[in-house]
Design an enzyme around this catalytic site. Structure first.
Site, short mmCIF file in Angstrom:
data_model
loop_
_atom_site.label_atom_id
_atom_site.label_comp_id
_atom_site.label_asym_id
_atom_site.label_seq_id
_atom_site.Cartn_x
_atom_site.Cartn_y
_atom_site.Cartn_z
N LYS A 26 0.83 -1.20 0.00
CA LYS A 26 0.00 0.00 0.00
C LYS A 26 0.87 1.25 0.00
CE LYS A 26 -3.79 -0.70 2.36
NZ LYS A 26 -4.42 -1.00 3.67
N ARG A 96 -3.36 3.07 8.46
CA ARG A 96 -3.62 1.90 7.62
C ARG A 96 -2.44 0.95 7.69
NH1 ARG A 96 -4.71 4.60 1.83
NH2 ARG A 96 -6.00 2.74 1.52
N GLY A 105 -5.35 -10.89 7.73
CA GLY A 105 -5.25 -11.07 9.17
C GLY A 105 -4.85 -9.81 9.93
N MET A 107 -4.51 -5.67 11.18
CA MET A 107 -5.42 -4.69 11.76
C MET A 107 -6.19 -3.95 10.70
SD MET A 107 -4.70 -1.17 13.80
CE MET A 107 -4.93 -0.18 12.34
N ARG A 352 -3.51 -1.34 -6.60
CA ARG A 352 -2.71 -2.58 -6.51
C ARG A 352 -3.14 -3.49 -7.65
NH1 ARG A 352 -5.73 -4.87 -1.11
NH2 ARG A 352 -7.79 -4.32 -1.83
N HIS A 468 -5.62 -38.21 3.46
CA HIS A 468 -5.36 -39.20 2.42
C HIS A 468 -6.27 -38.95 1.21
CE1 HIS A 468 -5.99 -43.09 0.37
NE2 HIS A 468 -4.68 -43.20 0.54
N ARG A 574 1.81 -47.41 -15.88
CA ARG A 574 1.90 -48.37 -14.78
C ARG A 574 1.13 -49.63 -15.17
NH1 ARG A 574 0.34 -43.10 -11.46
NH2 ARG A 574 -0.79 -43.01 -13.42
N ARG A 630 6.45 -49.17 -17.62
CA ARG A 630 7.14 -49.72 -16.47
C ARG A 630 6.70 -51.17 -16.25
NH1 ARG A 630 5.91 -47.07 -10.75
NH2 ARG A 630 3.97 -48.22 -11.00
N GLU A 758 14.68 -44.57 -7.81
CA GLU A 758 13.74 -44.34 -6.70
C GLU A 758 14.27 -44.89 -5.38
OE1 GLU A 758 10.01 -46.19 -7.70
OE2 GLU A 758 11.01 -47.77 -8.81
N SER A 777 14.40 -42.40 -15.07
CA SER A 777 13.21 -41.63 -14.76
C SER A 777 13.15 -41.54 -13.25
CB SER A 777 11.97 -42.33 -15.32
OG SER A 777 10.83 -41.61 -14.96
N THR A 780 10.02 -39.97 -7.98
CA THR A 780 10.24 -39.19 -6.76
C THR A 780 9.23 -39.49 -5.64
OG1 THR A 780 9.15 -37.39 -7.92
CG2 THR A 780 11.55 -37.30 -7.75
N ASN A 781 8.15 -40.21 -5.95
CA ASN A 781 7.28 -40.62 -4.84
C ASN A 781 8.03 -41.60 -3.95
OD1 ASN A 781 5.34 -39.14 -6.11
ND2 ASN A 781 4.16 -40.88 -6.83
N ASP A 782 8.53 -42.67 -4.59
CA ASP A 782 9.28 -43.65 -3.81
C ASP A 782 10.61 -43.08 -3.33
OD1 ASP A 782 7.97 -46.06 -3.26
OD2 ASP A 782 7.98 -46.57 -5.40
N CYS A 844 8.88 -38.79 -13.07
CA CYS A 844 7.52 -39.29 -13.24
C CYS A 844 6.77 -39.36 -11.92
CB CYS A 844 7.53 -40.65 -13.92
SG CYS A 844 8.36 -41.91 -12.95
N TYR A 864 12.59 -34.13 -19.56
CA TYR A 864 11.13 -34.00 -19.54
C TYR A 864 10.59 -34.19 -18.13
CZ TYR A 864 10.89 -39.10 -19.19
OH TYR A 864 11.04 -40.40 -18.77
P1 ADP Z 1 -7.81 -2.30 3.38
O1 ADP Z 1 -6.41 -2.74 3.24
O2 ADP Z 1 -8.64 -3.16 4.25
O3 ADP Z 1 -8.44 -1.96 2.07
P2 ADP Z 1 -7.41 0.53 3.69
O4 ADP Z 1 -6.30 1.05 4.50
O5 ADP Z 1 -7.21 0.54 2.24
O6 ADP Z 1 -7.75 -0.94 4.19
O7 ADP Z 1 -8.65 1.39 4.09
C1 ADP Z 1 -9.95 0.98 4.34
C2 ADP Z 1 -10.90 1.99 3.73
O8 ADP Z 1 -10.66 3.30 4.20
C3 ADP Z 1 -10.77 2.07 2.24
O9 ADP Z 1 -12.03 2.22 1.66
C4 ADP Z 1 -9.95 3.30 2.03
O10 ADP Z 1 -10.16 3.87 0.78
C5 ADP Z 1 -10.43 4.19 3.15
N1 ADP Z 1 -9.40 5.17 3.55
C6 ADP Z 1 -8.17 4.88 3.98
N2 ADP Z 1 -7.47 5.99 4.22
C7 ADP Z 1 -8.30 7.03 3.93
C8 ADP Z 1 -8.15 8.45 3.98
N3 ADP Z 1 -7.01 9.02 4.34
N4 ADP Z 1 -9.20 9.18 3.62
C9 ADP Z 1 -10.35 8.59 3.24
N5 ADP Z 1 -10.56 7.29 3.19
C10 ADP Z 1 -9.54 6.50 3.53
MG MG Z 2 -7.79 -0.83 0.74
MG MG Z 3 8.03 -46.44 -7.43
#
Ligand code: ADP
Ligand code: MG
Ligand code: MG
Length: 894
Positions: A26, A96, A105, A107, A352, A468, A574, A630, A758, A777, A780-782, A844, A864
């Site tokens: 970002k 952000r 995951g 914040m 992005r 499995h 096989r 084989r 093998e 050949s 690589t499993n065995d 193989c 190959y």
């Molecule tokens: P995420 O990675 O979950 O997308 P972001 O950091 O991009 O989190 O932000 C979450 C939301 O907040 C997005 O919709 C983003 O456009 C908005 N946002 C982030 N920073 C600003 C800002 N400075 N002004 C207005 N909106 C913002």
């Molecule tokens: Mg975002």
């Molecule tokens: Mg074998």
């Protein structure tokens, strides 16, 4: 001195897109957009190095950081003419998180930071919009309390819902300034009640609280799990972005939205996105109100009666279209954008590379290459080979109705429909009668392999993605849903129970291995095809590829399928798989249970024509392409009669008593069959088996050659060789049979004899073995089993624990253990070539279809790779990418 903070804003930035590792995705892209002169609210990025230093020093910040943040805030202040914490020139910011790769995951973002009881008044006065000011403040309290102080957002939603109900409002936007003030008091009281302290009023405290929360979230459980699942190293760290706020909630001339520069599910070239008027941040994706389409075209296509951005704010819309075009060209890829319009002025908040389906990825790459935006080589490099899996199996017609009766893990892609069977024996019986079945088990074990083969798809109620069932199904290219815990299988009663509905053997179900759904009845399917954009990418990949791609196949069906996917021969046939069907298994059992060579030869005579016709068909399908066959490999007991009925059947065919036969069966018992009487050891004990197979191969080759008018050159592979003498012994028999067939038919036969590598001993003695072997050949499993001393069938019970505890990173049966098993492969390849420079080298094992392992094969210079039919296109692409990468690194070295 380390630079901890990088600023951006007003057409300039200290960082660039290339600084992703330091600034996170970002931050690096915000900097890049600024440098491009795009309208981006000014801000700064605290680097990922701060994150690492923070953890290295017992969760304390580097000393200089505080001062750096102060001066970076001044930088924002200079551009905006505002000051953080100063009510007379109020500056609010967002905080952000942003790692190198986007990570769910982490914040969540905090917006409107810097508001408190005093500054909110200033914001109201400053903007002339009190409703907006209080709306912003209540959002801030809600977000900050949730993500920084850990107070669940639901408590706030409850309060808001109550208020709306008692005030008679439906939408958030209907609340007046005064009404929001009421909500804010209730929010603050709730914070104090729940957390025992008031909501923080000091903007500095708020800021550092949010920064600390981002860094702490790097080590929360969600983030750790996500990293483990996606192979993201902990050492990457996260960055923190602090940025001046712009407001999409300043009334009806303001808005916020998200967009893709192309359609992410189809790849179509059309701006694709949604927005909301008078809204902030994630409102669009949060589903609070129904968002509106950005373009008129999309609005009409969606049949929506809410105006598009194009209609509503034509100037901002045009500015946005221009910027999105520019960004796509600049990054040379489809972009995922976030923007906000504040009182008619457009601001960019994120760009992005956009996530896309495999289908869209192909289309976008092909179109961009055709437009000259990227090269064909780049187009090939852009496609994740593994993602092609989505396109290589029958899938459920998106238009079909789905009656979902259960949900499990999407363990192996593709969809399948069939009758329920609860045992592998039933699966095989049904298959023999030409019926399609879904094998439904609590979990599967190695004994179920044949049932899994016979089934269209596999459903288990227990076990994960590496159970499995999951591993074997993926290897077979069969759809599988594993661990469908809400379903109950009762083998005794012969029922599958789902939420009160009972299904029995013979009832039709469908499984969708792409999303884990279990559906009632049959559902319309779409067949995979290799055409259009897919075919174009494959063609470009083939042009870049050095290694050949063959397939592991023994049935005509698989061989044809593999050919249609572009296989350039068979790398592993096989032969034993040809012995399981109907009448053959009886003849096979006769052969195994014979107690003299004479009886064995009699049984082999019955098998000879069957094998010959199998090979003939394969040679014909492969039309001159190499075919590696084989010799019999597995321990014989795998073929033995299991039930009394089967035993009786063989006894009568052999004209011996069932008792005698039972004794013989027991005599064949082995303690550890994987390391027992199998592979070339069978051919050494019973050379007549190898002779029969060699004869079938040569006779078929002669016939196929006559038919096609061209020589067919079979490659005969001797399995499980550890000693060169084993190979020499078997090869002598093969050569003798070749001589006789040549004499009998008066036709010259060209063939190669080689071995599978093998066993570690074979790799170590490869230079000697290469004297007798014309090809290697790598099985690589065995080789993985024998190098690690781990039986694949038993590995599931502890390998996952190994992964969780960080002892291994990847399942070595899925991705080749380059350091260990790979070292043996490399060594054997080198030794083999030293003895016989032209020796043909291939792989193989299952790894032949795994992109990372294919990269290794390219490095070692194999000729190959061979993989299951459905993985052939994946291997073609991965081999091309590996060749390009190898050429690049060679260029760098010289
Ligand atoms: P995420 O990675 O979950 O997308 P972001 O950091 O991009 O989190 O932000 C979450 C939301 O907040 C997005 O919709 C983003 O456009 C908005 N946002 C982030 N920073 C600003 C800002 N400075 N002004 C207005 N909106 C913002
Ligand atoms: Mg975002
Ligand atoms: Mg074998």
């Amino acid at each position: 001195m380390t630079k901890w903070v990088y600023t951006f804003g007003d057409g300039a930035a200290e960082g660039r897109a290339g600084d992703r590792n330091l600034l996170g995705g970002k931050g690096a892209n915000l900097a890049e957009m600024c440098s491009l002169g795009l309208p981006v609210p000014p801000g700064f990025t605290i680097t990922t190095e701060v994150c690492n230093a923070y953890y290295a020093n017992g969760r304390t910040y580097p000393e200089a950081l505080e001062a750096d943040v102060v001066s970076a805030l001044d930088h924002i202040g200079r551009i905006t003419g505002r000051r953080f914490g100063d009510p007379s020139k109020l500056l609010l910011v967002s905080v952000r998180s942003g790692a190198r790769a986007s990570m769910p995951g982490m914040m969540d973002t905090v917006l409107n930071l810097g508001l408190n009881d005093e500054t909110v008044e200033a914001l109201a006065a400053d903007s002339g919009d009190a409703r907006f000011a209080y709306d912003s403040y209540r959002r801030f309290i809600q977000m900050y309390s949730d993500v920084v102080m850990g107070l669940d957002h639901e408590v706030f939603e409850e309060i808001l819902e109550d208020q709306k109900a008692s005030l008679g409002h439906e939408l958030d936007t209907e609340l007046t300034a005064q009404e929001w003030q009421g909500v804010i008091s209730l929010y603050k009281a709730k914070v104090e009640e729940e957390l025992g302290k008031p909501f923080p009023q000091d903007p500095q405290e708020q800021l550092w609280g949010a920064i600390g929360a981002v860094f702490s979230s790097w080590m929360n459980n969600r983030a750790i799990t996500y990293r483990r699942l996606h192979d993201i190293p902990e050492s990457w760290g996260t960055a923190v972005n602090v940025q001046a706020m712009v407001f999409g909630n300043m009334g009806d001339t303001s808005a916020t939205g998200v967009a893709f520069t192309r359609n992410p599910s189809t790849g179509d070239r059309q701006l694709y996105g949604e927005f909301l008027v008078n809204a902030q941040g994630e409102d669009v994706v949060a589903g609070i109100r129904t968002p509106q389409n950005i373009t008129e075209a999309a609005r009409i296509a969606a049949g929506s009666d809410k105006p598009s951005l194009q209609k509503l704010m034509p100037d901002a819309f045009q500015a946005f279209v221009d910027i999105s075009d520019r960004l796509e060209k600049h990054y040379r890829d489809m972009q995922d954008l976030e923007f906000t319009i504040e009182r008619g002025k457009l601001w960019m908040l994120q760009t992005r590379s956009g996530k896309r389906t495999a289908k869209a990825a192909l289309k976008i790459a092909v179109e961009m290459a055709k437009d000259g935006l990227i090269t064909k080589e780049e187009a090939v490099a852009r496609i994740d080979p593994a993602s092609l899996d989505q396109l290589l199996h029958p899938t459920i017609d998106p238009k079909a109705a789905r009656d979902v009766i259960g949900m499990g893990l999407p363990a192996s892609p593709g969809a399948a429909t069939g009758e329920i069977v609860f045992s592998s024996a039933d699966a095989e019986d049904a298959k023999a009668q030409g019926r399609k079945v879904i094998l439904v088990r609590i979990e599967t074990s190695p004994e179920d392999i044949h049932g899994m083969h016979a089934a269209e798809g596999i459903l288990t109620t227990r076990g994960g993605m590496t159970s499995h069932a999951a591993v074997v199904a993926r290897g077979m290219g069969k759809p599988c849903v594993s661990g469908a815990g809400s379903l109950r299988v009762d083998y005794k009663a012969g029922t599958l129970i789902s939420m009160g509905q009972t299904f029995r053997k013979g009832d039709i179900i469908t499984i969708d291995g792409g999303n884990g759904q279990v559906l009632k009845g049959a559902v319309a399917m779409l067949q995979p095809e290799l055409s259009g954009d897919f075919a174009a990418i494959m063609e470009w990949a083939d042009a870049a590829r050095r290694m050949k791609v063959r397939t592991n196949a023994e049935t005509p069906l698989d061989a044809r399928m593999a050919r249609s996917f572009g296989a350039e021969g068979i790398g592993l046939c096989r032969t034993e798989h040809m012995f399981f069907d109907g009448a053959r298994i009886v003849a096979m059992r006769e052969m195994i249970l014979a107690d003299s060579e004479k009886d064995r030869r009699a049984a082999l005579d019955k098998l000879l024509p069957m094998q010959r016709s199998d090979f003939l068909e394969l040679f014909e399908i492969m039309a001159g392409l190499p075919v590696t066959i084989r010799l019999l490999d597995p321990p014989l007991h795998e073929f033995l009669p299991k039930t009394e009925a089967e035993l009786a059947e063989v006894a009568s065919a052999m004209n011996v008593s069932a008792d005698k036969l039972r004794q013989r069966t027991e005599a064949l018992h082995e303690f550890n069959p994987m390391l027992g009487h199998r592979g070339c050891r069978l051919a050494v004990s019973y050379p007549e088996i190898a002779e029969m197979q060699a004869r079938a191969i040569f006779e078929a080759a002669v016939q196929a050659g006559h038919k096609a008018g061209a020589l067919v050159v079979p490659e005969i592979m001797v399995p499980l060789v550890g000693l060169v003498k084993e190979l020499e012994y078997v090869k002598a028999r093969i050569d003798a049979v070749a001589q006789s067939v040549m004499q009998e038919t008066g036709t010259k036969i060209d063939y190669l004899t080689g071995t599978m590598i093998e066993l570690p001993r074979a790799a170590i003695r490869a230079h000697v073995i290469a004297e007798a072997a014309e090809f290697f050949s790598f099985g690589t499993n065995d080789l993985t089993q024998t190098t690690f001393g781990i039986s694949r069938d038993d590995a599931a019970s502890f390998l996952e624990t190994y992964r969780q505890k960080g002892i291994i990173e990847q399942d070595p049966f899925v991705s080749l253990d380059v350091d260990g098993v790979g070292e043996l492969v490399r060594m054997a390849a080198e030794k083999g070539r030293a003895t016989r420079p032209a020796i043909k080298l291939g792989i193989c094992g299952e790894h032949g279809g795994d992109p990372a392992s294919i990269r290794f094969c390219e490095e070692v210079g194999l000729d190959y790779v061979s993989c299951s039919p459905y993985r052939v296109p994946i291997a073609r692409l991965a081999a091309a990418q590996a060749a390009v990468a190898a050429a690049k690194s060679a260029a760098k070295r010289s």
